[in-house]
Design an enzyme around this catalytic site. Structure first.
Site: not given
Length: 212
Positions: A30, A52, A60
């Site tokens: 990522y 988010e 995350w």
């Protein structure tokens, strides 16, 4: 110096990168392939802003590892489809163990899909709206070291965008959430000095054609 001081970590390939991915394979991918690279696709922009919001109070990495489940649950984040979700869909999603089962965040995603349609009607696309808020050079630090990055949880720009979105009826779009979105979608390059990806991402940003 330790990663706590520099914000950098060396990978198995010998490259130095932002430390936050901790060399975990999915998180590393990522970091290298997505984070900070400019995005113009409306579905991806909508997806990231919603995720988010789901991340609030979580890491995350938790959301990243559930991302495919979220995509399946929310029709690939096609906001035209999500906008038609009903209370039955909310109940269905609350029973989905593959996502974060938070009623407020689920309902927020449906609400924001409706607001996204309105925003596209007003601005032409989500991409046009968000990219016109790209910070200028004068709004960015001269040098982005780890100490500076730690001060950027939110900025004047993210606060301004957050206030505007809230006026338009969006929810779960606080200044910190908006700034994390800006970092991920390439509106800023927050790979810190010394990260192997910083120059590559900046070159991609330079080649990127902003929406008219």
């Amino acid at each position: 110096m330790s990663e706590e001081k520099t914000g950098l970590i060396e990978g198995a390939d010998g490259k130095t990168r932002c430390f936050w991915h901790a060399n975990l394979p999915d998180y590393l991918a990522y970091h290298d392939n997505e984070w900070g690279r400019p995005v113009v696709d409306d579905k991806r922009l909508f997806e990231k802003l919603c995720l988010e919001g789901f991340q609030s109070g979580l890491s995350w990495l938790t959301i990243l590892r559930k991302r495919e489940n979220f995509r399946e649950a929310f029709a690939g984040f096609d906001f035209e489809q999500v906008a038609r979700f009903t209370e039955e869909d909310v109940e269905r999603l609350l029973g989905n163990a593959g996502i974060v089962r938070h009623g407020g965040k689920i309902r927020s995603t449906i609400n924001n899909a409706r607001r996204a349609i309105e925003l596209c009607e007003q601005e032409g696309s989500l991409a046009r709206y968000f990219w016109r808020h790209e910070p200028g050079l004068e709004e960015r630090p001269e040098k982005l070291d780890y100490a500076t990055l730690r001060t950027l949880g939110k900025t004047e720009v993210s606060t301004r965008v957050s206030k505007d979105l809230k006026k338009r009826g969006w929810t779960f779009v606080g200044p910190t959430t908006v700034y994390a979105f800006m970092q991920a979608m390439g509106l800023v390059n927050d790979h810190i000095e010394g990260c192997a990806m910083r120059t590559e991402v900046e070159a991609e940003r330079q080649r990127f054609r902003r929406p008219a």
